[in-house]
Design an enzyme around this catalytic site. Structure first.
Site, short mmCIF file in Angstrom:
data_model
loop_
_atom_site.label_atom_id
_atom_site.label_comp_id
_atom_site.label_asym_id
_atom_site.label_seq_id
_atom_site.Cartn_x
_atom_site.Cartn_y
_atom_site.Cartn_z
N CYS A 77 0.85 -1.19 0.00
CA CYS A 77 0.00 0.00 0.00
C CYS A 77 0.89 1.24 0.00
CB CYS A 77 -0.88 -0.01 1.25
SG CYS A 77 -1.70 1.56 1.60
N GLU A 78 0.71 2.08 -0.99
CA GLU A 78 1.57 3.26 -1.09
C GLU A 78 1.23 4.33 -0.06
OE1 GLU A 78 -0.26 6.08 -4.57
OE2 GLU A 78 1.00 4.42 -5.21
N HIS A 79 0.09 4.21 0.58
CA HIS A 79 -0.29 5.20 1.60
C HIS A 79 0.36 4.92 2.96
CE1 HIS A 79 -4.17 6.03 -0.85
NE2 HIS A 79 -3.16 6.76 -1.27
N HIS A 80 0.55 3.62 3.27
CA HIS A 80 1.05 3.26 4.61
C HIS A 80 2.32 2.42 4.56
CE1 HIS A 80 -3.34 3.91 5.11
NE2 HIS A 80 -2.91 4.64 6.11
N GLN A 119 -4.80 -0.71 -4.97
CA GLN A 119 -5.48 -1.84 -5.58
C GLN A 119 -6.23 -1.44 -6.85
OE1 GLN A 119 -7.65 -4.44 -2.93
NE2 GLN A 119 -8.99 -5.13 -4.58
N HIS A 147 -6.06 -5.78 3.06
CA HIS A 147 -5.10 -4.69 3.27
C HIS A 147 -4.70 -4.67 4.74
CE1 HIS A 147 -5.65 -2.57 -0.68
NE2 HIS A 147 -6.63 -3.46 -0.69
N CYS A 149 -3.18 -2.47 6.24
CA CYS A 149 -3.41 -1.14 6.83
C CYS A 149 -4.81 -1.07 7.44
CB CYS A 149 -3.18 -0.02 5.81
SG CYS A 149 -4.12 -0.18 4.29
#
Length: 188
Positions: A77-80, A119, A147, A149
């Site tokens: 996940c590129e956010h977390h 995703q 996920h 996250c």
């Protein structure tokens, strides 16, 4: 694309210090090196185009659905910067009987997943790559993932699955074709 091992090791070491850990203690001594090696593997799709995986194209005269389902994948996940993982299902209807090797569908998923990712983008990248490489009558990609996250932090809902789809060509325009492919994916 190769990562700078030394910079990653330094960054991990700095992170450990910033979190109040001692990177020189026995259990953490090799952690920066291990993490850098892990990221080299997990982000091996950076700089690669999933479309380039469709190198083998054959004229077989086959013009019905081709589906490879339950392709396992792992991504980040590129956010977390926490993993998400699951199954991808990739289907297409050949145009003029042009088919690709079945492993190429799984390889496209692998390339698209091996990078910081969302995703929704992963699903679209695989569908677009197949569509551009083969110009099939239709493409359908479904990705189901958990996920971490959402599992380990924040809402903390282990087992929750996110499902994304991208439909192109006849799978987008023809509801019966879409129902058929969904039934094939869900029922095996």
């Amino acid at each position: 694309m190769t990562i700078n091992q030394t910079q990653v090791e330094d960054a991990v070491r700095q992170l450990l210090v910033a979190m109040g850990e001692n990177p020189d203690r026995e259990g953490l001594l090799d952690t920066p090196k291990r993490v850098a090696k892990m990221y080299q593997e997990m982000w091996s799709g950076l700089g690669k185009d999933p479309k380039d995986e469709f190198t083998a194209v054959f004229s077989e005269g086959h013009e019905e659905v081709i589906l490879v389902r339950d392709i396992p994948f792992y991504s980040m996940c590129e956010h977390h910067l926490v993993p998400f993982y699951g199954l991808a299902h990739v289907a297409y209807i050949p145009s003029r009987g042009h088919v690709t090797g079945l492993s190429k569908l799984a390889r496209a998923v692998e390339v698209a997943s091996k990078r910081p990712q969302l995703q929704e983008r992963l699903t679209a990248q695989v569908a677009t790559a197949l569509d551009e490489a083969l110009s099939p009558e239709g493409v359908f990609v479904m990705v189901e993932a958990e996920h971490l996250c959402m599992t380990m932090r924040g809402i903390k809902k282990p087992g929750a699955k996110t499902v994304t789809t991208v439909a192109k060509g006849v799978f987008k325009d023809n509801i019966d074709q879409r129902k058929e492919i969904l039934a094939m994916i869900q029922n095996g």
